[in-house]
Design an enzyme around this catalytic site. Structure first.
Site, mmCIF file in Angstrom:
data_model
loop_
_atom_site.group_PDB
_atom_site.id
_atom_site.type_symbol
_atom_site.label_atom_id
_atom_site.label_comp_id
_atom_site.label_asym_id
_atom_site.label_seq_id
_atom_site.Cartn_x
_atom_site.Cartn_y
_atom_site.Cartn_z
ATOM 1 N N PRO A 148 79.633 67.762 58.858
ATOM 2 C CA PRO A 148 78.756 67.464 57.712
ATOM 3 C C PRO A 148 77.306 67.739 58.081
ATOM 4 C CG PRO A 148 79.115 65.471 58.966
ATOM 5 C CD PRO A 148 79.819 66.589 59.728
ATOM 6 N N ALA A 193 75.409 69.027 52.869
ATOM 7 C CA ALA A 193 74.958 68.189 51.756
ATOM 8 C C ALA A 193 74.190 69.064 50.776
ATOM 9 C CB ALA A 193 74.064 67.059 52.267
ATOM 10 N N ALA A 203 75.307 62.009 53.099
ATOM 11 C CA ALA A 203 76.121 63.009 53.794
ATOM 12 C C ALA A 203 77.362 63.326 52.992
ATOM 13 C CB ALA A 203 76.525 62.487 55.171
ATOM 14 N N ASN A 204 78.012 64.437 53.332
ATOM 15 C CA ASN A 204 79.348 64.745 52.812
ATOM 16 C C ASN A 204 80.386 64.219 53.799
ATOM 17 O OD1 ASN A 204 77.822 66.445 51.067
ATOM 18 N ND2 ASN A 204 79.600 67.766 50.865
ATOM 19 N N ARG A 205 81.601 64.026 53.325
ATOM 20 C CA ARG A 205 82.715 63.721 54.211
ATOM 21 C C ARG A 205 83.106 64.984 54.948
ATOM 22 N NH1 ARG A 205 84.989 58.861 52.855
ATOM 23 N NH2 ARG A 205 84.802 58.284 50.660
#
Ligand code: CTP
Ligand code: CA
Length: 223
Positions: free
Chosen positions: A21, A101, A33-35
């Protein structure tokens, strides 16, 4: 693969892989954040190295070990990831696996934001991050082969193909990341490989097997 003593088809080729991420700070202690576990991107970097490529892995924050035989550049934010990728050009191959992100906080606070009794929560103003895949796909030093991923929860083929075109990629590896699939954070992946001349569905397999098959597909472009 350990017993494979055949020739290494990517010897002399340079590859850039992004993985994990990105973390976009809100203040010194908080981020958005992204997973992403980094499992798929790290496995691909390792497989390209196994096939002989000189691999630079630009990784966001992950908890998994570095793959063997690759140069790892650690970054946190999308802008840092973009800078590290551009610094690694020229390359023959780019595989952008990172879950970047899409937005960052427009002006992150230098100090920890404190709760104030009786006051409303602070609003977050977001601004768009650079699209690293699109930048590389349209770059004057564009690698010969540019591969992206597309994490979708609906219309996988259609969304994947429009990303292929918009971002200037040769392949988009699209997958359905709806929670019921367990792909996010799991060890398995079911992907649709979208190329300029058509789609191909790969069966459910573990992320290592996806990495091996993708690395072989990439190598087939470098006879
Ligand atoms: N990507 C990137 N930089 C970004 C966003 C995405 O390099 N700022 C790359 C990813 O690494 C992936 C591909 O673009 O290879 C597709 O990412 P995805 O998030 O699925 O696409 P987006 O264009 O961000 O569209 P959306 O999230 O709205 O579906
Ligand atoms: Ca996105």
């Amino acid at each position: 693969a350990l017993l494979d003593t055949g020739p290494k088809p990517l010897t002399g080729r340079k590859a850039i892989v992004t993985s994990g991420p990105t973390h976009e700070p809100i203040d010194p202690v908080r981020y958005i954040a992204n997973r992403s576990s980094g499992k798929q991107g790290h496995a691909i970097a390792g497989e390209l190295a196994w096939l002989g490529a000189d691999v630079t892995l630009v990784s966001g924050p992950v908890t998994i070990p570095d793959p063997k035989g690759v140069t790892v550049v650690r970054v946190e934010r999308a802008e840092e990831m973009r800078d590290a990728v551009l610094a690694a050009l020229p390359a023959d191959i780019a595989v952008m696996v990172a879950a970047v992100a899409d937005w960052r906080v427009a002006s992150a606070s230098g100090n920890k934001i404190k709760k104030k009794p009786g006051e409303a929560p602070p609003p977050l103003l977001l601004t768009e991050n650079p699209d690293i895949l699109k930048t590389v796909g349209h770059h004057p030093k564009r690698p010969k082969l540019v591969v992206g991923f597309a994490a979708e929860t609906q219309d996988v083929a259609e969304n994947g193909r429009s990303k292929l075109e918009r971002k200037g990629a040769d392949y988009i590896i699209a997958n359905d990341v709806s929670p019921h699939t367990g792909i996010m954070g799991g060890d398995r992946n079911t992907v649709k490989v979208i190329g300029k001349s058509g789609d191909e569905d790969w069966p459910d397999m573990d992320k290592q097997a996806v990495a091996e098959r993708l690395a072989r597909l990439i190598a087939s472009h470098f006879p």
